[in-house]
Write a protein that holds these residues in place. Sequence first.
Motif, short mmCIF file in Angstrom:
data_model
loop_
_atom_site.label_atom_id
_atom_site.label_comp_id
_atom_site.label_asym_id
_atom_site.label_seq_id
_atom_site.Cartn_x
_atom_site.Cartn_y
_atom_site.Cartn_z
N HIS A 190 0.82 -1.18 0.00
CA HIS A 190 0.00 0.00 0.00
C HIS A 190 0.86 1.25 0.00
CE1 HIS A 190 -2.19 -3.34 1.83
NE2 HIS A 190 -3.08 -2.98 0.96
N LEU A 191 1.92 1.18 0.76
CA LEU A 191 2.86 2.29 0.71
C LEU A 191 3.55 2.34 -0.65
CD1 LEU A 191 4.41 2.06 4.28
CD2 LEU A 191 2.68 3.65 3.45
N GLU A 192 3.71 1.17 -1.25
CA GLU A 192 4.29 1.12 -2.59
C GLU A 192 3.40 1.86 -3.58
OE1 GLU A 192 7.07 -0.02 -5.44
OE2 GLU A 192 7.17 -0.42 -3.31
N PHE A 193 2.09 1.62 -3.49
CA PHE A 193 1.15 2.29 -4.38
C PHE A 193 1.20 3.80 -4.19
CE2 PHE A 193 -3.09 4.10 -5.09
CZ PHE A 193 -3.22 3.84 -6.44
N LEU A 194 1.18 4.24 -2.93
CA LEU A 194 1.23 5.68 -2.68
C LEU A 194 2.56 6.27 -3.12
CD1 LEU A 194 -0.50 5.88 0.79
CD2 LEU A 194 -1.42 6.57 -1.42
N GLY A 195 3.65 5.53 -2.92
CA GLY A 195 4.95 6.01 -3.37
C GLY A 195 5.02 6.16 -4.88
N LEU A 196 4.44 5.20 -5.59
CA LEU A 196 4.42 5.29 -7.05
C LEU A 196 3.53 6.43 -7.52
CD1 LEU A 196 4.23 1.51 -7.96
CD2 LEU A 196 6.16 3.04 -8.31
N LEU A 197 2.42 6.61 -6.83
CA LEU A 197 1.51 7.69 -7.19
C LEU A 197 2.16 9.05 -6.96
CD1 LEU A 197 -1.41 8.17 -8.13
CD2 LEU A 197 -2.05 8.30 -5.74
N LEU B 100 -9.90 -6.92 -1.09
CA LEU B 100 -10.66 -6.24 -0.04
C LEU B 100 -9.73 -5.69 1.03
CD1 LEU B 100 -13.50 -5.62 1.13
CD2 LEU B 100 -13.32 -7.79 2.33
N ALA B 101 -8.77 -6.50 1.45
CA ALA B 101 -7.83 -6.05 2.48
C ALA B 101 -6.97 -4.89 1.97
CB ALA B 101 -6.95 -7.21 2.92
N SER B 102 -6.50 -4.98 0.74
CA SER B 102 -5.64 -3.91 0.22
C SER B 102 -6.43 -2.63 0.00
CB SER B 102 -4.95 -4.34 -1.07
OG SER B 102 -5.90 -4.56 -2.08
N THR B 103 -7.69 -2.74 -0.43
CA THR B 103 -8.51 -1.55 -0.62
C THR B 103 -8.80 -0.87 0.71
OG1 THR B 103 -9.50 -2.54 -2.56
CG2 THR B 103 -10.67 -0.69 -1.59
N ALA B 104 -9.14 -1.66 1.72
CA ALA B 104 -9.43 -1.09 3.03
C ALA B 104 -8.20 -0.41 3.63
CB ALA B 104 -9.96 -2.18 3.97
N THR B 105 -7.05 -1.06 3.49
CA THR B 105 -5.82 -0.50 4.03
C THR B 105 -5.43 0.77 3.27
OG1 THR B 105 -5.12 -2.71 4.62
CG2 THR B 105 -3.44 -1.02 4.63
N LEU B 106 -5.56 0.74 1.95
CA LEU B 106 -5.22 1.91 1.15
C LEU B 106 -6.13 3.09 1.50
CD1 LEU B 106 -3.46 3.08 -1.07
CD2 LEU B 106 -5.13 2.26 -2.71
N HIS B 107 -7.40 2.82 1.70
CA HIS B 107 -8.33 3.89 2.07
C HIS B 107 -7.94 4.49 3.42
CE1 HIS B 107 -11.98 6.18 2.51
NE2 HIS B 107 -12.22 5.58 3.66
N ARG B 108 -7.58 3.63 4.37
CA ARG B 108 -7.17 4.12 5.69
C ARG B 108 -5.90 4.95 5.59
NH1 ARG B 108 -8.22 -0.22 8.50
NH2 ARG B 108 -6.34 -1.26 7.83
N LEU B 109 -4.92 4.49 4.80
CA LEU B 109 -3.69 5.26 4.63
C LEU B 109 -3.94 6.61 3.97
CD1 LEU B 109 -1.16 2.54 3.46
CD2 LEU B 109 -1.05 3.86 5.55
N GLU B 110 -4.79 6.63 2.95
CA GLU B 110 -5.09 7.89 2.27
C GLU B 110 -5.80 8.86 3.21
OE1 GLU B 110 -7.32 6.59 -1.09
OE2 GLU B 110 -5.55 6.54 -2.37
N SER B 111 -6.71 8.37 4.03
CA SER B 111 -7.41 9.27 4.95
C SER B 111 -6.46 9.81 6.01
CB SER B 111 -8.61 8.57 5.58
OG SER B 111 -8.19 7.48 6.37
N GLN B 112 -5.53 8.98 6.50
CA GLN B 112 -4.55 9.46 7.46
C GLN B 112 -3.64 10.51 6.84
OE1 GLN B 112 -2.52 5.96 8.79
NE2 GLN B 112 -4.19 5.31 10.13
N MET B 113 -3.22 10.29 5.60
CA MET B 113 -2.38 11.28 4.93
C MET B 113 -3.14 12.58 4.69
SD MET B 113 -0.26 8.97 2.21
CE MET B 113 0.54 10.38 1.47
N ALA B 114 -4.42 12.49 4.37
CA ALA B 114 -5.22 13.70 4.15
C ALA B 114 -5.37 14.48 5.45
CB ALA B 114 -6.59 13.32 3.59
N ALA C 63 -2.09 16.19 6.11
CA ALA C 63 -1.87 17.32 5.20
C ALA C 63 -2.74 18.50 5.59
CB ALA C 63 -2.19 16.90 3.76
N LEU C 64 -3.99 18.25 5.96
CA LEU C 64 -4.88 19.35 6.39
C LEU C 64 -4.41 19.96 7.70
CD1 LEU C 64 -8.36 17.89 5.45
CD2 LEU C 64 -7.13 19.75 4.33
N THR C 65 -3.86 19.12 8.58
CA THR C 65 -3.34 19.64 9.84
C THR C 65 -2.14 20.53 9.59
OG1 THR C 65 -4.08 17.65 10.97
CG2 THR C 65 -2.44 18.98 12.10
#
Length: 110
Positions: free
Chosen positions: A1-8, A86-100, A103-105
Amino acid sequence: HLEFLGLLLGADALWPRVLNAASLPALLKTLLGESFRIGIRLAAPFIAIMLLLDMASAIGGRFAERFQLATLVFPIKWAVVLLLLLASTATLHRLESQMAVRALTLAGGR
């Protein structure tokens, strides 16, 4: 999941190489090469799990010859892939929300 975000997040580094391409073949080589590399890196966990399941079913078929393992392999593979997605989608969603939230903070803290 971090790999996906890193590539993005690292996709911006591709644009200087694309804009500096000398010709159309060089441009296509850069774009297709990067697309293939990213696709392989994102698909690697799924490919590894499928290979492990195939090897396990081959070993199981070898030792349990009377049991028709071939009829169960495909549903088991589908179930495992769906659970992994399902597991990767849930984890990716959680990581993206934490990063958001971070970033807003940071943006609000200025």
